[in-house]
Design a protein around this motif. Sequence first.
Motif, PDB file in Angstrom:
ATOM      1  N   GLY A   1      14.343   6.559  45.641  1.00 42.14           N
ATOM      2  CA  GLY A   1      15.615   7.274  45.596  1.00 42.14           C
ATOM      3  C   GLY A   1      15.805   8.442  45.253  1.00 42.14           C
ATOM      4  N   SER A   2      14.881   9.137  44.755  1.00 42.10           N
ATOM      5  CA  SER A   2      15.255  10.554  44.661  1.00 42.10           C
ATOM      6  C   SER A   2      15.459  11.482  45.937  1.00 42.10           C
ATOM      7  CB  SER A   2      14.043  11.399  43.665  1.00 42.10           C
ATOM      8  OG  SER A   2      12.763  11.030  44.403  1.00 42.10           O
ATOM      9  N   THR A   3      16.422  12.479  45.672  1.00 39.32           N
ATOM     10  CA  THR A   3      16.254  13.415  46.825  1.00 39.32           C
ATOM     11  C   THR A   3      15.124  14.373  46.948  1.00 39.32           C
ATOM     12  OG1 THR A   3      18.628  13.419  46.494  1.00 39.32           O
ATOM     13  CG2 THR A   3      17.764  15.212  47.648  1.00 39.32           C
ATOM     14  N   LEU A   4      14.708  14.599  47.916  1.00 37.80           N
ATOM     15  CA  LEU A   4      13.172  15.309  48.160  1.00 37.80           C
ATOM     16  C   LEU A   4      13.757  16.756  48.249  1.00 37.80           C
ATOM     17  CD1 LEU A   4      12.551  12.455  48.961  1.00 37.80           C
ATOM     18  CD2 LEU A   4      11.105  13.328  50.860  1.00 37.80           C
ATOM     19  N   ASN A   5      12.893  17.468  47.480  1.00 38.50           N
ATOM     20  CA  ASN A   5      13.051  18.952  47.421  1.00 38.50           C
ATOM     21  C   ASN A   5      11.848  19.718  48.370  1.00 38.50           C
ATOM     22  OD1 ASN A   5      15.287  19.075  45.560  1.00 38.50           O
ATOM     23  ND2 ASN A   5      13.996  18.437  43.884  1.00 38.50           N
ATOM     24  N   TYR A   6      10.832  18.889  48.456  1.00 42.06           N
ATOM     25  CA  TYR A   6       9.939  19.712  49.346  1.00 42.06           C
ATOM     26  C   TYR A   6       9.372  18.596  50.066  1.00 42.06           C
ATOM     27  CZ  TYR A   6       9.613  23.032  45.665  1.00 42.06           C
ATOM     28  OH  TYR A   6      10.157  24.374  45.037  1.00 42.06           O
TER      29      TYR A   6
END
Length: 239
Positions: free
Chosen positions: A43-48
């Motif tokens: 569920g986390s937003t991907l930064n990389y």
Amino acid sequence: MAISPDPRKNHLLAALPDAEWLRWLPQLEAIELPLGKVLYESGSTLNYVYFPTTAIVSLLYVLEDGASAEIAVVGNEGIVGISLFMGGESTPSRAVVQSAGHGFRLRARTMKDEFNRAGPVLHLMLRYTQALITQMAQTAVCNRHHSLDQQLCRWLLLSLDRLQGNELVMTQELIANMLGVRREGVTAAALHLQEDGLIRYARGHITVLDRQGLELRTCECYAVVKKECDRLLPNKLAT
């Protein structure tokens, strides 16, 4: 451990045309990927996005009670974080390093910009995504219909394809979490393979002694995944 200086140990990066490679090279950040490191949570937003070179990353689905099962593995053939350029921004799976090593990461904005150019990067990533979906689907079928011995052989072979040598550093507990089974089941399956001379297991180290024997012992699922990877990706990407 020293950081690997060569991004082209990752086969997707090695397949980039010269123009794309020159654009990407200054943006790629070398990173160490220690065993157990979580690259992203459900569920986390991907930064990389991540391009392993000598590490292997496991994609896990984690239930509310904490139980987990592996849905795919990614190594030097691929990329971790496909949901970023597929438009989802996040994913219900967790990405965890299952075999320590190195890799490179690229910022999310850069990856999306490259994908939206609708050039060679888009086509390369879509072919890789199809190969990854095949692996996920075959894993589901394998976990439902085949024995734990066969599943363990498939898992070992997929891991070997993404490593330089024939040794994996992996505890039985971690393997059990990957396969979604009890630790005792993994112990019994590993002992069967060791008694038959296929592997040697001691203190979290698995050494494959007879790869051909593993291929004969496993189910058809390993061959299906490998054949699709070979079909969809350039020859230098084939594992």
